[in-house]
Design a protein around this motif. Structure first.
Motif, PDB file in Angstrom:
ATOM      1  N   HIS A  30       5.556   3.578   9.114  1.00  0.00           N
ATOM      2  CA  HIS A  30       4.138   3.063   8.734  1.00  0.00           C
ATOM      3  C   HIS A  30       3.303   2.902   9.975  1.00  0.00           C
ATOM      4  O   HIS A  30       4.182   2.237  10.821  1.00  0.00           O
ATOM      5  N   PRO A  31       2.351   3.179  10.320  1.00  0.00           N
ATOM      6  CA  PRO A  31       1.213   3.786   9.457  1.00  0.00           C
ATOM      7  C   PRO A  31       1.283   5.257   9.028  1.00  0.00           C
ATOM      8  O   PRO A  31       0.317   5.634   8.534  1.00  0.00           O
TER       9      PRO A  31
ATOM     10  N   SER B 211       8.859  10.664   2.897  1.00  0.00           N
ATOM     11  CA  SER B 211       8.094   9.477   2.988  1.00  0.00           C
ATOM     12  C   SER B 211       8.948   8.304   3.599  1.00  0.00           C
ATOM     13  O   SER B 211       8.689   7.335   4.074  1.00  0.00           O
TER      14      SER B 211
ATOM     15  N   GLU C 236       0.732  -1.181  -0.079  1.00  0.00           N
ATOM     16  CA  GLU C 236       0.159  -0.028  -0.052  1.00  0.00           C
ATOM     17  C   GLU C 236       0.933   1.299  -0.130  1.00  0.00           C
ATOM     18  O   GLU C 236       0.365   2.283  -0.700  1.00  0.00           O
ATOM     19  N   ASP C 237       1.857   1.250   0.764  1.00  0.00           N
ATOM     20  CA  ASP C 237       2.769   2.479   1.077  1.00  0.00           C
ATOM     21  C   ASP C 237       3.201   2.716  -0.548  1.00  0.00           C
ATOM     22  O   ASP C 237       3.512   3.924  -1.086  1.00  0.00           O
TER      23      ASP C 237
ATOM     24  N   ASN D  40       1.338   6.286   5.612  1.00  0.00           N
ATOM     25  CA  ASN D  40       0.202   6.324   4.838  1.00  0.00           C
ATOM     26  C   ASN D  40      -0.744   7.597   5.079  1.00  0.00           C
ATOM     27  O   ASN D  40      -1.016   8.270   4.007  1.00  0.00           O
TER      28      ASN D  40
ATOM     29  N   LEU E 216       0.821   4.244  -2.676  1.00  0.00           N
ATOM     30  CA  LEU E 216       0.419   5.515  -2.794  1.00  0.00           C
ATOM     31  C   LEU E 216       1.686   6.273  -3.133  1.00  0.00           C
ATOM     32  O   LEU E 216       1.374   7.463  -3.304  1.00  0.00           O
TER      33      LEU E 216
END
Length: 130
Positions: A98-99, A93, A32-33, A102, A36
């Motif tokens: 994480h999280p 980033s 997901e990272d 996100n 994104l």
């Protein structure tokens, strides 16, 4: 206004990290990272190409609304601004776990998407010359 928004986001991220005692922080990148980050890079490139197309045409229709730039920057000025900003967001980033990463990525994606959509709605297009 943009400076204030950036400051508020930075404070949010810092305070989240300070109060992250019960969060499961991880420096590993999830799928997901990566997705994104890819979306953010794609939207940033779209914004850059929309703006560059207008700059190459001599700023006949629009003006740059970014408060950090002149109303009609040259292509060289766009390059000098865009790439360091993009690299900074990628670097940031990479240092946010994480999280929280996100949250940061979704926030900057929303901002960049609204810019690209607004550019499109007012008639800015991408003209790639090969």
């Amino acid at each position: 206004m943009k400076i204030m928004l950036s400051f508020v986001i930075l404070l949010f991220v810092i305070s989240s990290i300070i109060h992250a005692d019960n969060l499961d922080l991880s420096w590993e990148w999830t799928k997901e990272d990566i997705l994104l980050q890819s979306v953010y890079i794609t939207l940033s490139l779209a914004d850059y190409l929309q703006t560059r197309t207008e700059a190459e045409s001599g700023w006949k229709k629009f003006r740059e609304a970014n408060g950090f730039m002149e109303e009609h920057p040259t292509v060289a000025e766009l390059d000098a601004f865009f790439f360091p900003v993009l690299l900074s967001s990628i670097a940031l980033s990479n240092i946010i776990p994480h999280p929280l990463r996100n949250t940061f990525l979704v926030t900057i994606i929303n901002g960049r998407a609204s810019i690209v959509i607004n550019n499109h709605n007012i008639g800015a297009r991408i003209n790639l010359k090969f």
